[in-house]
Design an enzyme around this catalytic site. Structure first.
Site: not given
Ligand SMILES: [Cu+2]
Length: 688
Positions: A141, A185, A201-203, A271, A314, A316, A341
């Site tokens: 980004r 990112t 790495g939230g997932e 999230n 989710d 976020d 979101r």
């Protein structure tokens, strides 16, 4: 007592001396610091324009009267860097003294002559192409600059400093290992000799954090974990005696902002993990889905505001926070805002984190299995996207925001990708409006049990757009004083996870569209004043700068994996003296949900439930020759099938864990398929 006090003081002195002895000298860059504190003019020196992230340029050579005459000044292709279906081009180029710096989705950095587009140097990141822990497209980004260096965070979880003159690596600091689920990112923020970098790495069951580094040496100065350790502030919002918080996600997806007068650094936290399964993490789960303020020098906690308690959708907080000054009831106030979101803009006092315009805790629907929070903070004013889903055949329940779900799918809007996803929201002090990009999409939310495996997805459920459901977007001006809609455009494509915009003293809002169009709007009225086809998905936030007295507007156009827009490696720059005409339009993004992602060529073995993602086909799209026999293997934990979307078509029948069935495709065509018990799982076979 006295003895105790003496001991404490001397201990502090000893530790103090030790810290000083070990701390390397921290330099500062007085000029960059001054630009970061000032309204944006000739140069664009950090991702959000300056420390406020407000993306407001004071340049006004190009204005509402003459913007219609804009043409391309130059367009440069970045040598194929980051081109392909897995990549997104999401960076704002930086500009200083006539040189532009831009980073691609492969973390490669290019320095260009900002007036001509000529490439001056290149940094090829060489990041491991097998990184398997990228959440949602290979993206970067943006950059930061200071002390003669350009700074970036990489998908391999390194923060890197490059020499501004040569692009050579000055230092490289590993923050974590990507193999453990981490990556970077977000654009870093430089200020006062320090680099602030959030980790993603939230997932993947990570422990989120903001890291501050010495800009000169790359040495880590402090870390602040977004998930509290045992006994730390916020640990009371996690179940006692468990370590769920240690893999609770809470990643940071975007650039912090900083108020030098208050000495605070601000950022949005994403999230909770596992995303869709709240059953084992009873409590509000701080600091997931929050805005957090820390003391900028030391990383000490100052305040937080949680946007979604015990998030299971989710939702976020992924868009960068924006600092703004306003007057409310005759009183000057220091504001901070973030577009969630959820479709709301959260507007707070940045001194203390208290609502500035009004946010009320209201009761929400409950499901004890998900340990849902009793109330959620609902901002006063308007949402920018619909917050209730419509019924779709094949689904029993369609409902509104904050509806809980369990194992049968519930359709909800906004989806877990927004509302507003990572895209930035600018603020104009002239209009007093925030400009909010939105995604309108329905998700079928489901929860399933998920075991934690280091480095694998840990989401505890899914939220797919039902195949055939429609997807679009909104672009909304929100009045910062009331949080109400001043004007709103319905957009043909989702723009909450792409686009982003920039606003100028010339009265313009500048933004891209995933179909390749670059637009200029009247910031006050929303009227469209200019439209130009760039030929590639125009999904990065534009920037504004000046070289030799001439104003330029620049946007990186390389498409976006989330938006499904057409990829590329171009930087387009516009000016009133420009000569370049538009390109042919690229293929437009989908407006009806279906399989996404890269098309695997010649792959005839499809895995179901691979990579700890139970409800998935991998690859989801494949292109094969007529006559090919394709195997479907269930490597997940529960029975699945692969069945033609059209009822009369083919089916593997139910596949138990470990079972394989084959289907032969003899006729050219495009075949969509689903899993019958889990219709939000879908794939595509293209037969040539
Ligand atoms: Cu299934």
């Amino acid at each position: 007592m006295l003895r105790q006090a003496w001991w404490t003081v001397s201990t502090l002195i000893v530790f103090g001396l030790l810290i000083i002895a070990h701390a390397p000298a921290r330099a500062t860059d007085a000029e960059i610091d001054r630009l970061l504190r000032s309204p944006v003019g000739k140069d664009w020196v950090t991702n959000g324009g300056n420390l406020t992230n407000n993306r407001y340029s004071t340049l006004k050579q190009i204005d509402t009267a003459n913007v219609g005459k804009l043409k391309g000044a130059w367009m440069t292709r970045l040598k194929g860097s980051g081109v392909g279906g897995k990549y997104s081009l999401e960076a704002s180029p930086l500009v200083k003294d006539g040189i532009m710096y831009v980073v691609t989705g492969n973390d490669d950095v290019f320095a260009l002559n900002a007036k001509t587009g000529e490439i001056i140097w290149e940094y090829w990141s060489g990041i491991d192409q097998t990184i398997s822990t990228v959440c949602c497209g290979w993206a970067n980004r943006g950059l930061a600059m200071g002390e003669g260096q350009i700074y970036l965070g990489q998908l391999d979880a390194n923060v890197v400093a490059l020499d501004m003159k040569t692009g050579k690596v000055a230092w490289k600091t590993p923050i974590e290992k990507w193999q453990n689920g981490y990556g970077i990112t977000s654009a870093p923020l430089y200020y006062d000799g320090m680099i602030y970098s959030g980790i993603t790495g939230g997932e993947f069951g990570v422990r989120g954090r903001l890291t501050a580094l010495n800009a000169k040496t790359g040495e880590i100065m402090w870390r602040w974990f977004t998930l509290p350790g045992p006994g730390a502030k916020g640990s009371e919002t996690w179940p006692p005696g468990t370590d769920h918080a240690m893999r609770g996600g809470a990643a940071i997806w975007n650039t912090p902002a900083l108020d030098p007068e208050l000495g605070l650094v601000y950022f949005a936290v994403g999230n909770c993990g596992p995303d869709y399964d709240g059953s084992m993490r009873e409590g509000d789960n701080l600091f997931c889905t929050s805005i957090v303020a820390l003391k900028a020098k030391t990383g000490e906690y100052a305040w937080h505001f949680q946007q979604v308690h015990h998030d299971i959708w989710d939702y976020d907080a992924a868009s960068p926070v924006v600092l703004f000054d306003t007057v409310i009831n005759g009183e000057p106030r220091k504001g901070i805002a973030e577009a969630g979101r959820t479709g709301w803009v959260y507007i707070l006092d940045r001194i203390n984190g208290k609502p500035l315009v009004g946010i009320e805790e209201k009761p929400v629907p409950q499901d004890p299995r998900q340990k849902t929070a009793a109330t959620q903070p609902i901002p006063v004013g308007d949402a920018t996207v619909p917050q209730c889903a419509e019924k779709i055949p094949g689904y029993d329940q369609a409902d509104c925001i904050y509806t809980p779900f369990w194992e049968s799918p519930v359709l909800i809007q906004p989806s877990g990708v927004g509302g507003t996803n990572w895209s930035p929201m600018p603020y104009s002090p002239d209009t007093g409006y925030f400009y909010v990009p939105g995604t309108v999409r329905t998700s079928a939310f489901t929860r399933y049990g998920n075991k934690y495996v280091n480095g694998l997805r840990y989401t505890g459920g899914g939220q797919a757009a039902p195949i055939g459901s429609t997807m679009s977007g909104t672009f909304t001006a929100i009045d910062a004083k009331t949080n109400k809609i001043a004007w709103q455009h319905k957009t043909p494509y989702r723009i909450g996870g792409g686009g982003g915009s920039t606003v100028t003293a010339g009265g313009l809002v500048l933004r891209g569209e995933p179909d390749g169009n670059f637009l200029a709007l009247d910031a006050k009225t929303g009227q469209e004043l200019f439209r130009f086809q760039t030929g590639f998905g125009a999904d990065a936030p534009p920037v504004v700068y000046e070289v030799d007295g001439e104003q330029f507007i620049s946007i990186a156009t390389g498409g976006n994996q989330l938006q499904g827009s057409s990829y590329g490696d171009a930087v387009w720059t516009f000016s009133l003296k420009g000569q370049l005409s538009p390109l042919w339009p690229p293929p437009p993004p989908q407006t009806v949900a279906g399989p996404i992602g890269p098309i695997a060529v010649g792959v005839d073995a499809i895995k179901i439930g691979a990579g700890n993602t139970e409800y998935s086909f991998a690859p989801a799209r494949t292109r094969i020759k007529s006559g090919t026999t394709v195997s479907f293997t269930n490597v997940g934990d529960i029975p699945h099938d692969a069945s033609a979307l059209q009822k009369e078509g083919w089916s593997t029948g139910a596949l138990a864990k470990g079972e394989t069935k084959t289907v032969t495709f003899n006729k050219p065509g495009v075949y969509y398929y689903i899993c019958t018990p889990h219709p939000w799982m879908y794939g595509q076979v293209i037969v040539e």
